[in-house]
Design an enzyme around this catalytic site. Structure first.
Site, mmCIF file in Angstrom:
data_model
loop_
_atom_site.group_PDB
_atom_site.id
_atom_site.type_symbol
_atom_site.label_atom_id
_atom_site.label_comp_id
_atom_site.label_asym_id
_atom_site.label_seq_id
_atom_site.Cartn_x
_atom_site.Cartn_y
_atom_site.Cartn_z
ATOM 1 N N ASP A 1 -133.353 61.959 -48.527
ATOM 2 C CA ASP A 1 -132.909 61.079 -49.610
ATOM 3 C C ASP A 1 -132.601 61.930 -50.842
ATOM 4 O OD1 ASP A 1 -132.480 58.897 -51.208
ATOM 5 O OD2 ASP A 1 -134.525 58.118 -51.109
ATOM 6 N N ASP B 1 -138.932 72.563 -50.969
ATOM 7 C CA ASP B 1 -138.783 73.011 -52.358
ATOM 8 C C ASP B 1 -137.785 74.156 -52.439
ATOM 9 O OD1 ASP B 1 -140.745 74.228 -50.827
ATOM 10 O OD2 ASP B 1 -142.036 74.757 -52.500
ATOM 11 N N LYS C 1 -141.995 70.613 -44.834
ATOM 12 C CA LYS C 1 -143.018 71.070 -45.792
ATOM 13 C C LYS C 1 -144.258 71.366 -44.964
ATOM 14 C CE LYS C 1 -144.514 71.651 -50.088
ATOM 15 N NZ LYS C 1 -144.048 72.767 -50.932
ATOM 16 N N ASP D 1 -128.685 63.576 -52.210
ATOM 17 C CA ASP D 1 -128.164 63.267 -53.543
ATOM 18 C C ASP D 1 -127.882 64.551 -54.315
ATOM 19 O OD1 ASP D 1 -128.127 60.556 -53.313
ATOM 20 O OD2 ASP D 1 -129.362 60.162 -55.075
ATOM 21 N N TYR E 1 -141.339 56.082 -46.067
ATOM 22 C CA TYR E 1 -140.721 54.832 -46.523
ATOM 23 C C TYR E 1 -141.125 53.640 -45.652
ATOM 24 C CZ TYR E 1 -137.630 57.618 -49.544
ATOM 25 O OH TYR E 1 -137.128 58.466 -50.491
#
Ligand code: NAD
Length: 353
Positions: free
Chosen positions: A244, A220, A188, A248, A138
């Site tokens: 992020d 994942d 990852k 959620d 980001y």
């Protein structure tokens, strides 16, 4: 105790108003604070041309804690990127060095049916997601959209330094130490070098926390495990982008994003406190938004920045009482409960205090 209040856009003003009323109600019992309000996000763009005006920045820097509603809305979606409301949020997090985002996902027993998962999978859920907030893809440079070989190419940079990983790791290990002593680090590393470093540093750091059980999971798989068997987790720590998404996802395990608070802290426990949800433009101004995530964010503010555990616990208990008594805003309503609006929910919490 100096609080900077940034109501923002959409339902932001309605929900922060209720959180402030709850804090006001505690004044007579000795809670002492000042609260000053400023603009952030789309409303700030409309008034000043920028989503994070200088006067807001000054107030936020001078305050001990910031209570924020939410920013954004469709009317600002087509503005140049630097003027988008979300930029205000990214700017304040960066300026105040709020690198640690703490998002609890707790399932209140009365709301087990509100979850889309089976009650036996989620009942009793109590996870804390610790998300790094000021680094990663980001903020990484270079970034942009360029012309290449006759077409447009979009690019961003995923980058983490060892010191950035170490400081968020510390927050997560400390949090795990105060809870179930289990920390799952999400990366990852099978494809991304920056997250290989993430895993290496977490393993190095674990030597300082022999009492905390560290495990690792690829993102994942973590996304899958969160819906398959979420109660296996206690504290999860991950980078900005993965966090992020996963936070959620975790919030939806609990049935309503309208219930979940969050804290973003700097190295000295100065913090920005906000609900996990967005500005909900679809219900803004209708007086139906759930203010509990914001009220619970105010409780987190009392706990983490102001060290007022007693007042924090009182607010949380009042919320539990209100739910047990059947009060529900539309997002958590089910037949047989009592449907109320934003202000009535605030009234109920104050009465329960
Ligand atoms: P959202 O969280 O605003 O809304 C998603 C859904 O949840 C909507 O149906 C909404 O009505 C509902 N909802 C959210 N909060 C609620 C509450 N307190 N009570 C009842 N229902 C609630 O997410 P979105 O629709 O993806 O985004 C809307 C805007 O918010 C966008 O402009 C987005 O950029 C912005 N946003 C801001 C933040 C933030 O300020 N931290 C976070 C996420 C999204």
């Amino acid at each position: 105790m100096k609080i900077c209040v940034l109501p923002g856009d959409g339902i932001g003003p309605e929900i922060t108003e209720q959180a402030l009323r709850v804090l006001e109600a505690l004044r007579s019992d000795g809670l002492d604070f000042t609260a000053e309000t400023a603009l952030i996000g789309g409303c700030a763009v409309d008034a000043t041309g920028t989503p994070y005006p200088e006067v807001t920045s000054t107030l936020a820097r001078e305050a001990d804690a910031i209570l924020l509603g939410a920013v954004g809305g469709p009317q600002w979606d087509n503005l140049p990127r630097e003027q988008r409301p979300e930029r205000g949020l990214l700017a304040i997090r960066k300026e105040l060095n709020l690198f640690a985002n703490l998002r609890p996902a707790i399932l209140y027993p009365e709301l087990a049916n509100a979850s889309t998962l089976k009650p036996e999978i989620v009942a009793g859920l109590d996870i804390l997601i610790v998300r790094e907030l000021t680094g990663d893809i980001y903020f990484g440079q270079p970034r942009g959209i360029r012309e290449e070989g006759g077409e447009r190419v979009g690019f961003n940079t995923m980058v983490y330094s060892e010191s950035e990983i170490r400081r968020i790791g510390k927050v997560a290990f400390e949090a795990a130490r105060k809870r179930g002593k289990k920390l799952c680090s999400v990366d990852k590393m099978n494809v991304l070098e920056s997250t290989q470093l993430w895993r290496d540093v977490m393993i190095e750091l674990s030597a300082d926390y022999p009492d905390v059980e560290l495990s690792h999971m690829l993102v994942d798989n973590a996304a899958m495990q969160l819906v398959r068997a979420p109660k296996q987790f206690d504290v999860m720590v991950t980078g900005n982008m993965f966090g992020d998404i996963l936070s959620d996802e975790a919030s939806m395990l609990t049935g309503s994003i309208g219930m979940l608070p969050s804290a973003s802290l700097d190295a000295n426990n100065k913090g920005l406190y906000e609900p996990s949800h967005g500005s909900a433009p679809d219900i803004a101004g209708k007086g139906v938004a759930n203010p509990l995530a914001t009220i619970l964010s105010a409780a987190m503010m009392l706990r983490y920045t102001f060290n007022q555990e007693g007042f924090a616990a009182r607010i949380e208990n009042a919320v539990k009482k209100v739910l047990a008594a059947g009060y529900r805003t539309g997002d958590i309503y089910e037949p047989g409960t009592r449907r109320v609006g934003t202000k009535e929910m605030g009234d109920a919490v104050i009465a329960a205090l």
